[in-house]
Design a protein around this motif. Structure first.
Motif, PDB file in Angstrom:
ATOM      1  N   PHE A  21     -67.162  56.830  47.696  1.00 44.06           N
ATOM      2  CA  PHE A  21     -65.733  56.587  47.910  1.00 44.06           C
ATOM      3  C   PHE A  21     -65.474  56.165  49.353  1.00 44.06           C
ATOM      4  O   PHE A  21     -64.775  55.185  49.612  1.00 44.06           O
ATOM      5  CB  PHE A  21     -64.920  57.835  47.566  1.00 44.06           C
ATOM      6  N   VAL A  22     -66.067  56.892  50.298  1.00 44.44           N
ATOM      7  CA  VAL A  22     -65.901  56.558  51.719  1.00 44.44           C
ATOM      8  C   VAL A  22     -66.448  55.156  52.002  1.00 44.44           C
ATOM      9  O   VAL A  22     -65.819  54.360  52.705  1.00 44.44           O
ATOM     10  CB  VAL A  22     -66.594  57.606  52.618  1.00 44.44           C
ATOM     11  N   LEU A  23     -67.600  54.836  51.430  1.00 47.31           N
ATOM     12  CA  LEU A  23     -68.202  53.526  51.665  1.00 47.31           C
ATOM     13  C   LEU A  23     -67.336  52.394  51.111  1.00 47.31           C
ATOM     14  O   LEU A  23     -67.188  51.346  51.752  1.00 47.31           O
ATOM     15  CB  LEU A  23     -69.609  53.469  51.066  1.00 47.31           C
ATOM     16  N   VAL A  24     -66.751  52.599  49.935  1.00 48.19           N
ATOM     17  CA  VAL A  24     -65.867  51.574  49.370  1.00 48.19           C
ATOM     18  C   VAL A  24     -64.650  51.372  50.268  1.00 48.19           C
ATOM     19  O   VAL A  24     -64.249  50.239  50.567  1.00 48.19           O
ATOM     20  CB  VAL A  24     -65.447  51.933  47.930  1.00 48.19           C
ATOM     21  N   GLU A  25     -64.055  52.467  50.710  1.00 46.98           N
ATOM     22  CA  GLU A  25     -62.874  52.370  51.575  1.00 46.98           C
ATOM     23  C   GLU A  25     -63.206  51.687  52.903  1.00 46.98           C
ATOM     24  O   GLU A  25     -62.446  50.841  53.377  1.00 46.98           O
ATOM     25  CB  GLU A  25     -62.269  53.757  51.821  1.00 46.98           C
ATOM     26  N   LEU A  26     -64.326  52.059  53.503  1.00 49.15           N
ATOM     27  CA  LEU A  26     -64.732  51.416  54.759  1.00 49.15           C
ATOM     28  C   LEU A  26     -65.043  49.938  54.537  1.00 49.15           C
ATOM     29  O   LEU A  26     -64.716  49.094  55.376  1.00 49.15           O
ATOM     30  CB  LEU A  26     -65.940  52.135  55.362  1.00 49.15           C
ATOM     31  N   ASN A  27     -65.667  49.619  53.408  1.00 49.38           N
ATOM     32  CA  ASN A  27     -65.960  48.225  53.087  1.00 49.38           C
ATOM     33  C   ASN A  27     -64.669  47.412  52.986  1.00 49.38           C
ATOM     34  O   ASN A  27     -64.566  46.308  53.541  1.00 49.38           O
ATOM     35  CB  ASN A  27     -66.723  48.156  51.770  1.00 49.38           C
ATOM     36  N   LEU A  28     -63.679  47.948  52.314  1.00 52.67           N
ATOM     37  CA  LEU A  28     -62.396  47.256  52.196  1.00 52.67           C
ATOM     38  C   LEU A  28     -61.730  47.089  53.557  1.00 52.67           C
ATOM     39  O   LEU A  28     -61.180  46.026  53.870  1.00 52.67           O
ATOM     40  CB  LEU A  28     -61.471  48.017  51.242  1.00 52.67           C
ATOM     41  N   TYR A  29     -61.773  48.136  54.373  1.00 61.06           N
ATOM     42  CA  TYR A  29     -61.196  48.066  55.714  1.00 61.06           C
ATOM     43  C   TYR A  29     -61.905  46.997  56.546  1.00 61.06           C
ATOM     44  O   TYR A  29     -61.269  46.191  57.229  1.00 61.06           O
ATOM     45  CB  TYR A  29     -61.280  49.433  56.396  1.00 61.06           C
ATOM     46  N   LEU A  30     -63.236  46.993  56.479  1.00 65.85           N
ATOM     47  CA  LEU A  30     -64.003  46.045  57.283  1.00 65.85           C
ATOM     48  C   LEU A  30     -63.820  44.605  56.816  1.00 65.85           C
ATOM     49  O   LEU A  30     -64.022  43.674  57.594  1.00 65.85           O
ATOM     50  CB  LEU A  30     -65.479  46.438  57.295  1.00 65.85           C
ATOM     51  N   ASP A  31     -63.422  44.412  55.565  1.00 66.44           N
ATOM     52  CA  ASP A  31     -63.115  43.055  55.106  1.00 66.44           C
ATOM     53  C   ASP A  31     -61.962  42.457  55.905  1.00 66.44           C
ATOM     54  O   ASP A  31     -61.898  41.247  56.099  1.00 66.44           O
ATOM     55  CB  ASP A  31     -62.758  43.053  53.617  1.00 66.44           C
ATOM     56  N   THR A  32     -61.044  43.289  56.352  1.00 66.44           N
ATOM     57  CA  THR A  32     -59.885  42.800  57.103  1.00 66.44           C
ATOM     58  C   THR A  32     -59.974  43.096  58.600  1.00 66.44           C
ATOM     59  O   THR A  32     -59.156  42.614  59.371  1.00 66.44           O
ATOM     60  CB  THR A  32     -58.581  43.411  56.556  1.00 66.44           C
ATOM     61  N   HIS A  33     -60.955  43.919  59.004  1.00 63.80           N
ATOM     62  CA  HIS A  33     -61.140  44.266  60.415  1.00 63.80           C
ATOM     63  C   HIS A  33     -62.639  44.168  60.762  1.00 63.80           C
ATOM     64  O   HIS A  33     -63.271  45.170  61.125  1.00 63.80           O
ATOM     65  CB  HIS A  33     -60.650  45.685  60.690  1.00 63.80           C
ATOM     66  N   PRO A  34     -63.222  42.985  60.637  1.00 65.12           N
ATOM     67  CA  PRO A  34     -64.677  42.851  60.772  1.00 65.12           C
ATOM     68  C   PRO A  34     -65.236  43.119  62.165  1.00 65.12           C
ATOM     69  O   PRO A  34     -66.442  43.314  62.312  1.00 65.12           O
ATOM     70  CB  PRO A  34     -64.937  41.395  60.361  1.00 65.12           C
ATOM     71  N   ALA A  35     -64.400  43.205  63.171  1.00 66.90           N
ATOM     72  CA  ALA A  35     -64.883  43.447  64.538  1.00 66.90           C
ATOM     73  C   ALA A  35     -64.728  44.901  64.978  1.00 66.90           C
ATOM     74  O   ALA A  35     -65.028  45.233  66.121  1.00 66.90           O
ATOM     75  CB  ALA A  35     -64.143  42.538  65.522  1.00 66.90           C
ATOM     76  N   ASP A  36     -64.295  45.771  64.092  1.00 65.06           N
ATOM     77  CA  ASP A  36     -64.081  47.180  64.430  1.00 65.06           C
ATOM     78  C   ASP A  36     -65.435  47.897  64.503  1.00 65.06           C
ATOM     79  O   ASP A  36     -65.998  48.311  63.494  1.00 65.06           O
ATOM     80  CB  ASP A  36     -63.176  47.840  63.388  1.00 65.06           C
ATOM     81  N   VAL A  37     -65.948  48.019  65.712  1.00 65.04           N
ATOM     82  CA  VAL A  37     -67.275  48.590  65.941  1.00 65.04           C
ATOM     83  C   VAL A  37     -67.354  50.033  65.434  1.00 65.04           C
ATOM     84  O   VAL A  37     -68.360  50.440  64.853  1.00 65.04           O
ATOM     85  CB  VAL A  37     -67.658  48.492  67.434  1.00 65.04           C
ATOM     86  N   ASN A  38     -66.316  50.817  65.661  1.00 64.84           N
ATOM     87  CA  ASN A  38     -66.328  52.211  65.205  1.00 64.84           C
ATOM     88  C   ASN A  38     -66.428  52.300  63.690  1.00 64.84           C
ATOM     89  O   ASN A  38     -67.155  53.138  63.158  1.00 64.84           O
ATOM     90  CB  ASN A  38     -65.077  52.950  65.695  1.00 64.84           C
ATOM     91  N   ALA A  39     -65.708  51.441  62.993  1.00 64.21           N
ATOM     92  CA  ALA A  39     -65.759  51.450  61.531  1.00 64.21           C
ATOM     93  C   ALA A  39     -67.135  51.010  61.040  1.00 64.21           C
ATOM     94  O   ALA A  39     -67.649  51.555  60.059  1.00 64.21           O
ATOM     95  CB  ALA A  39     -64.668  50.555  60.952  1.00 64.21           C
ATOM     96  N   ILE A  40     -67.737  50.047  61.717  1.00 64.86           N
ATOM     97  CA  ILE A  40     -69.084  49.601  61.336  1.00 64.86           C
ATOM     98  C   ILE A  40     -70.087  50.731  61.539  1.00 64.86           C
ATOM     99  O   ILE A  40     -70.940  50.983  60.690  1.00 64.86           O
ATOM    100  CB  ILE A  40     -69.493  48.344  62.137  1.00 64.86           C
ATOM    101  N   GLN A  41     -69.968  51.429  62.655  1.00 67.53           N
ATOM    102  CA  GLN A  41     -70.861  52.567  62.907  1.00 67.53           C
ATOM    103  C   GLN A  41     -70.670  53.651  61.852  1.00 67.53           C
ATOM    104  O   GLN A  41     -71.647  54.237  61.364  1.00 67.53           O
ATOM    105  CB  GLN A  41     -70.624  53.124  64.306  1.00 67.53           C
ATOM    106  N   GLN A  42     -69.425  53.906  61.499  1.00 68.35           N
ATOM    107  CA  GLN A  42     -69.146  54.916  60.477  1.00 68.35           C
ATOM    108  C   GLN A  42     -69.703  54.468  59.126  1.00 68.35           C
ATOM    109  O   GLN A  42     -70.295  55.265  58.400  1.00 68.35           O
ATOM    110  CB  GLN A  42     -67.642  55.153  60.400  1.00 68.35           C
ATOM    111  N   TYR A  43     -69.533  53.189  58.801  1.00 69.26           N
ATOM    112  CA  TYR A  43     -70.075  52.655  57.550  1.00 69.26           C
ATOM    113  C   TYR A  43     -71.592  52.854  57.507  1.00 69.26           C
ATOM    114  O   TYR A  43     -72.144  53.331  56.508  1.00 69.26           O
ATOM    115  CB  TYR A  43     -69.728  51.172  57.403  1.00 69.26           C
TER     116      TYR A  43
END
Length: 87
Positions: A21-43
């Motif tokens: 669930f967390v991975l799907v949500e982060l994936n969706l977020y990163l689709d619209t915020h691809p430069a968010d380093v913190n989100a990429i690290q969390q993913y």
């Protein structure tokens, strides 16, 4: 071979569902915020955690995925039920 379904079996499936669930949500977020380093690290952190949980599950209870995405024990592990999606 009959697999005994104990509390750990259900706990691991629950953990996989939560991490997925967390991975799907982060994936969706990163689709619209691809430069968010913190989100990429969390993913990546959750992706590694998922691999660890899946490895532990598969070592004890058999494959989670077919078509070469999970290794099978001997004898062929897919003949044993219940499969993860049946629980």
């Amino acid at each position: 071979m009959t697999i005994t379904l104990n509390e750990e079996y259900y706990q691991l499936l629950h953990e996989l569902q939560a991490v997925d669930f967390v991975l799907v949500e982060l994936n969706l977020y990163l689709d619209t915020h691809p430069a968010d380093v913190n989100a990429i690290q969390q993913y990546n952190q959750y992706a590694r955690l998922r691999q660890q949980i899946a490895h532990r599950y598969e070592s004890n209870y058999g494959p989670l995925k077919n078509f070469g995405q999970s290794l099978s024990g001997t004898p062929w592990s897919w003949k044993e039920a219940p499969w993860p999606w049946q629980v």
